[in-house]
Design a protein around this motif. Structure first.
Motif, PDB file in Angstrom:
ATOM      1  N   ILE A 240     -56.014 -61.125 -31.103  1.00  0.00           N
ATOM      2  CA  ILE A 240     -57.093 -61.211 -30.102  1.00  0.00           C
ATOM      3  C   ILE A 240     -56.807 -62.346 -29.131  1.00  0.00           C
ATOM      4  CG2 ILE A 240     -59.526 -61.788 -29.798  1.00  0.00           C
ATOM      5  CD1 ILE A 240     -60.083 -60.225 -32.378  1.00  0.00           C
ATOM      6  N   GLY A 241     -56.335 -63.495 -29.701  1.00  0.00           N
ATOM      7  CA  GLY A 241     -56.007 -64.640 -28.823  1.00  0.00           C
ATOM      8  C   GLY A 241     -54.908 -64.276 -27.848  1.00  0.00           C
ATOM      9  N   LYS A 242     -53.867 -63.572 -28.274  1.00  0.00           N
ATOM     10  CA  LYS A 242     -52.774 -63.164 -27.396  1.00  0.00           C
ATOM     11  C   LYS A 242     -53.267 -62.142 -26.378  1.00  0.00           C
ATOM     12  CE  LYS A 242     -48.987 -64.094 -30.578  1.00  0.00           C
ATOM     13  NZ  LYS A 242     -47.902 -63.533 -31.388  1.00  0.00           N
ATOM     14  N   GLY A 243     -54.150 -61.277 -26.852  1.00  0.00           N
ATOM     15  CA  GLY A 243     -54.705 -60.281 -25.931  1.00  0.00           C
ATOM     16  C   GLY A 243     -55.525 -60.934 -24.837  1.00  0.00           C
ATOM     17  N   ILE A 244     -56.348 -61.910 -25.209  1.00  0.00           N
ATOM     18  CA  ILE A 244     -57.170 -62.625 -24.216  1.00  0.00           C
ATOM     19  C   ILE A 244     -56.266 -63.400 -23.264  1.00  0.00           C
ATOM     20  CG2 ILE A 244     -58.835 -64.505 -23.948  1.00  0.00           C
ATOM     21  CD1 ILE A 244     -60.212 -63.493 -26.478  1.00  0.00           C
ATOM     22  N   GLU A 245     -55.229 -64.039 -23.842  1.00  0.00           N
ATOM     23  CA  GLU A 245     -54.298 -64.795 -22.997  1.00  0.00           C
ATOM     24  C   GLU A 245     -53.592 -63.873 -22.001  1.00  0.00           C
ATOM     25  OE1 GLU A 245     -50.112 -67.160 -23.696  1.00  0.00           O
ATOM     26  OE2 GLU A 245     -51.523 -67.041 -25.361  1.00  0.00           O
ATOM     27  N   THR A 246     -53.171 -62.730 -22.489  1.00  0.00           N
ATOM     28  CA  THR A 246     -52.514 -61.767 -21.605  1.00  0.00           C
ATOM     29  C   THR A 246     -53.505 -61.260 -20.560  1.00  0.00           C
ATOM     30  OG1 THR A 246     -51.113 -61.085 -23.450  1.00  0.00           O
ATOM     31  CG2 THR A 246     -51.189 -59.612 -21.578  1.00  0.00           C
ATOM     32  N   PHE A 247     -54.735 -61.005 -21.001  1.00  0.00           N
ATOM     33  CA  PHE A 247     -55.770 -60.553 -20.067  1.00  0.00           C
ATOM     34  C   PHE A 247     -55.985 -61.589 -18.976  1.00  0.00           C
ATOM     35  CE2 PHE A 247     -60.247 -60.659 -18.834  1.00  0.00           C
ATOM     36  CZ  PHE A 247     -60.359 -59.425 -18.236  1.00  0.00           C
ATOM     37  N   TRP A 248     -56.112 -62.839 -19.302  1.00  0.00           N
ATOM     38  CA  TRP A 248     -56.366 -63.899 -18.318  1.00  0.00           C
ATOM     39  C   TRP A 248     -55.165 -64.070 -17.397  1.00  0.00           C
ATOM     40  CZ3 TRP A 248     -60.778 -65.463 -16.781  1.00  0.00           C
ATOM     41  CH2 TRP A 248     -61.851 -65.499 -17.646  1.00  0.00           C
ATOM     42  N   ARG A 249     -53.989 -63.959 -17.953  1.00  0.00           N
ATOM     43  CA  ARG A 249     -52.802 -64.082 -17.122  1.00  0.00           C
ATOM     44  C   ARG A 249     -52.769 -62.954 -16.092  1.00  0.00           C
ATOM     45  NH1 ARG A 249     -47.891 -63.053 -20.058  1.00  0.00           N
ATOM     46  NH2 ARG A 249     -48.954 -64.079 -21.741  1.00  0.00           N
ATOM     47  N   LYS A 250     -53.038 -61.745 -16.525  1.00  0.00           N
ATOM     48  CA  LYS A 250     -53.037 -60.595 -15.617  1.00  0.00           C
ATOM     49  C   LYS A 250     -54.206 -60.704 -14.625  1.00  0.00           C
ATOM     50  CE  LYS A 250     -49.627 -58.212 -17.242  1.00  0.00           C
ATOM     51  NZ  LYS A 250     -48.505 -57.834 -16.472  1.00  0.00           N
ATOM     52  N   PHE A 251     -55.311 -61.224 -15.113  1.00  0.00           N
ATOM     53  CA  PHE A 251     -56.481 -61.360 -14.272  1.00  0.00           C
ATOM     54  C   PHE A 251     -56.230 -62.394 -13.177  1.00  0.00           C
ATOM     55  CE2 PHE A 251     -60.725 -63.058 -13.334  1.00  0.00           C
ATOM     56  CZ  PHE A 251     -61.345 -61.902 -12.929  1.00  0.00           C
ATOM     57  N   LYS A 252     -55.530 -63.469 -13.520  1.00  0.00           N
ATOM     58  CA  LYS A 252     -55.237 -64.519 -12.554  1.00  0.00           C
ATOM     59  C   LYS A 252     -54.194 -64.076 -11.528  1.00  0.00           C
ATOM     60  CE  LYS A 252     -56.243 -68.517 -15.384  1.00  0.00           C
ATOM     61  NZ  LYS A 252     -55.718 -69.693 -16.036  1.00  0.00           N
ATOM     62  N   GLU A 253     -53.319 -63.197 -11.951  1.00  0.00           N
ATOM     63  CA  GLU A 253     -52.279 -62.726 -11.057  1.00  0.00           C
ATOM     64  C   GLU A 253     -52.851 -61.848  -9.946  1.00  0.00           C
ATOM     65  OE1 GLU A 253     -49.268 -60.769 -13.329  1.00  0.00           O
ATOM     66  OE2 GLU A 253     -48.626 -62.622 -14.267  1.00  0.00           O
ATOM     67  N   ARG A 254     -53.932 -61.275 -10.057  1.00  0.00           N
ATOM     68  CA  ARG A 254     -54.505 -60.378  -9.057  1.00  0.00           C
ATOM     69  C   ARG A 254     -55.243 -61.099  -8.040  1.00  0.00           C
ATOM     70  NH1 ARG A 254     -57.273 -55.554 -12.227  1.00  0.00           N
ATOM     71  NH2 ARG A 254     -55.457 -54.915 -13.182  1.00  0.00           N
TER      72      ARG A 254
END
Length: 128
Positions: free
Chosen positions: A114-128
């Protein structure tokens, strides 16, 4: 006097001496037998208490031996009980440890995922 009479007198005299010697010898034998009888009585009076105390000692040793055997059996029973209970506690500890490992390990893996998923989500979210 004739030689036969002299020899007969000597023979009677030697027979008389022999009888006296036998009487003295028998007196010594009787005295020795009386001494032997006295010593046997003394030995008998000494041995009776010795035999009695030996029998009592044997009885006491048997009682002590039986008591020691009983105490040893009780001690062995106590040790066996303690060993059984320690084994049960160790089994319980192992089951608890295994239960925690099986319950916590997947939870930690899930939380990590879940932590990796959230981290990946935030990274992708910040990239947009």
């Amino acid at each position: 006097m004739d030689i036969i009479q002299i020899l007969t007198a000597l023979l009677l005299l030697s027979a008389a001496m022999l009888c006296i010697a036998l009487i003295l010898y028998f007196k010594r034998i009787v005295y020795s037998m009386l001494e032997l009888e006295k010593e046997i009585k003394d030995l008998n009076s000494t041995l009776k208490p010795l035999i009695s105390s030996t029998l009592e000692l044997t009885k006491n040793l048997n009682e002590v031996s039986e008591t020691a055997k009983k105490q040893l059996q009780v001690s062995k029973s106590i040790v066996d009980d303690v060993r059984y209970r320690v084994d049960k506690v160790l089994e319980l500890e192992e089951k608890v440890r295994d239960g925690i490992d099986y319950a916590v390990t997947p939870l930690i893996q899930n939380l990590s995922a879940i932590g990796k998923g959230i981290e990946t989500f935030w990274r992708k979210f910040k990239e947009r």
